[in-house]
Design an enzyme around this catalytic site. Sequence first.
Site, mmCIF file in Angstrom:
data_model
loop_
_atom_site.group_PDB
_atom_site.id
_atom_site.type_symbol
_atom_site.label_atom_id
_atom_site.label_comp_id
_atom_site.label_asym_id
_atom_site.label_seq_id
_atom_site.Cartn_x
_atom_site.Cartn_y
_atom_site.Cartn_z
ATOM 1 N N TYR A 55 -52.782 31.234 0.945
ATOM 2 C CA TYR A 55 -52.755 30.950 2.383
ATOM 3 C C TYR A 55 -52.804 29.436 2.597
ATOM 4 O O TYR A 55 -53.597 28.907 3.356
ATOM 5 C CB TYR A 55 -53.927 31.658 3.084
ATOM 6 C CG TYR A 55 -53.721 31.846 4.568
ATOM 7 C CD1 TYR A 55 -52.765 32.738 5.035
ATOM 8 C CD2 TYR A 55 -54.486 31.138 5.500
ATOM 9 C CE1 TYR A 55 -52.568 32.912 6.392
ATOM 10 C CE2 TYR A 55 -54.295 31.313 6.863
ATOM 11 C CZ TYR A 55 -53.336 32.199 7.298
ATOM 12 O OH TYR A 55 -53.137 32.380 8.645
ATOM 13 N N SER B 28 -62.462 32.001 -1.938
ATOM 14 C CA SER B 28 -61.390 31.072 -1.549
ATOM 15 C C SER B 28 -61.701 30.437 -0.194
ATOM 16 O O SER B 28 -62.149 31.110 0.735
ATOM 17 C CB SER B 28 -60.068 31.837 -1.452
ATOM 18 O OG SER B 28 -59.151 31.101 -0.676
ATOM 19 N N SER C 6 -59.582 29.500 1.857
ATOM 20 C CA SER C 6 -58.608 29.942 2.867
ATOM 21 C C SER C 6 -58.949 31.299 3.480
ATOM 22 O O SER C 6 -58.375 31.678 4.497
ATOM 23 C CB SER C 6 -57.222 30.100 2.238
ATOM 24 O OG SER C 6 -56.892 29.023 1.434
ATOM 25 N N HIS D 73 -40.081 29.179 -4.879
ATOM 26 C CA HIS D 73 -39.565 28.131 -5.773
ATOM 27 C C HIS D 73 -39.357 28.799 -7.126
ATOM 28 O O HIS D 73 -40.175 29.641 -7.536
ATOM 29 C CB HIS D 73 -40.584 26.986 -5.847
ATOM 30 C CG HIS D 73 -40.214 25.879 -6.787
ATOM 31 N ND1 HIS D 73 -38.930 25.408 -6.908
ATOM 32 C CD2 HIS D 73 -40.965 25.139 -7.641
ATOM 33 C CE1 HIS D 73 -38.912 24.410 -7.795
ATOM 34 N NE2 HIS D 73 -40.143 24.243 -8.257
ATOM 35 N N GLY E 196 -44.512 23.946 4.771
ATOM 36 C CA GLY E 196 -44.941 25.169 5.433
ATOM 37 C C GLY E 196 -45.294 24.999 6.905
ATOM 38 O O GLY E 196 -45.000 25.871 7.729
ATOM 39 N N ASP F 227 -34.265 21.126 -6.761
ATOM 40 C CA ASP F 227 -35.522 20.832 -6.076
ATOM 41 C C ASP F 227 -36.317 19.780 -6.860
ATOM 42 O O ASP F 227 -36.802 18.792 -6.298
ATOM 43 C CB ASP F 227 -36.346 22.120 -5.928
ATOM 44 C CG ASP F 227 -37.574 21.932 -5.066
ATOM 45 O OD1 ASP F 227 -37.416 21.828 -3.840
ATOM 46 O OD2 ASP F 227 -38.698 21.865 -5.619
#
Length: 334
Positions: free
Chosen positions: A25, A51, A53, A108, A134, A191
């Site tokens: 997150y 966590s 988040s 990715h 994001g 990338d």
Amino acid sequence: MAKIYYDGDADLNLLKGKQVAVIGYGSQGHAHALNLRDSGIDVVVGLYEGSRSWKRAEEDGLKVTTVEKAVSEADVVMMLIPDTVQPSVYRKYVHEGLEEGNMLMFAHGFNIHYGQIIPPSYVDVTMVAPKSPGHIVRRMYQEGKGVPALVAVHQDYSGKALDLALAYAKGIGCTRAGVIETTFREETETDLFGEQVDLCGGVAELIKATFETLVEAGYQPEVAYFEALHELKLIVDLIYEGGIYAMWYSVSDTAKYGGMTRGRRVINESVREEMRKILKEIQTGEFAREWILENMAGRPSYSKLLEMEKNHPIEEVGKRLRKMMPWLKGIDLE
Ligand SMILES: NC(=O)C1=CN([C@@H]2O[C@H](COP(=O)(O)OP(=O)(O)OC[C@H]3O[C@@H](n4cnc5c(N)ncnc54)[C@H](OP(=O)(O)O)[C@@H]3O)[C@@H](O)[C@H]2O)C=CC1
Ligand SMILES: CC[C@](O)(C(C)=O)C(=O)O
């Protein structure tokens, strides 16, 4: 010509009745989870106990559970934790929980392309990679817009992997802008190359070299800061809005002539040769091996280099000068 998909090419109904587990997150994770939820998709966020988040995701109104539990209940699993921790989290908590016909997704291609994650043959493996940080993915969705993204299929077990990935891209708003079909290899290598030579590495060195050259020659650091860094945003905005030619159109004739004749002396043949070498290191996997070993060793070079960046004189000058511009929002570095 690249194949580009828009809203009309994607069917959100393919995700209806399915549960999507967004693992992580952070920058991408919060944007994907909230956008999917707002698009009517059943989302659960997977994190580890303790966590930082977890609370934020719950406060945002999302269901949160451990990675293992989220994966075991999901039909679609999107890996949005840092690339360096994905392989160990995948081995411990994801692999076992994947069931036949599930879809494992990435934003990715690094871990699939360089063989750090090897999914079972009985799942779809796809990528939807927004070409944007994001926070912009979220902001644009809320404004009724979207950011462009790349879509790729590594493994098509169900025969519907591309359609499902496009449904996901629609759920996060990307088909509003356009989603370009690519491969894991092309996304990963371009990338890495872009962020190394241009977007992050190249630009940072260009700014510092411009600043240092002026300061070494006796010019005031404050004046050098505006010239090397501050004005870059204004120039890049023009390029972003209208292309490089629009920038040339907008600057003075002296800037045009000086820039067109001197710019190519800065980015000269030896710089281009170095770019080709860097691309080879990416294509052969040399960079990936170096970065994986650096992480296994506890990131000694990474930490030293980051500390040097933090303490570069341009940072101190910048901090003082940005106070003159209270309208700049700043970035929370905690
Ligand atoms: N950043 C970007 O804008 C872009 C990223 N991508 C790709 O998206 C993916 C995600 O990147 P990004 O959003 O930057 O990632 P972040 O670094 O922002 O991810 C951080 C999140 O991952 C959680 N996390 C960290 N370790 C674990 C773990 N062991 N188990 C579970 N959760 C964990 C963090 O929890 P906590 O808060 O507790 O630390 C936090 O929620 C990557 O593949 C990246 O290459 C693609 C395009 C752009
Ligand atoms: C340019 C950096 C990036 O590649 C991105 C935002 O897409 C990243 O990996 O963060």
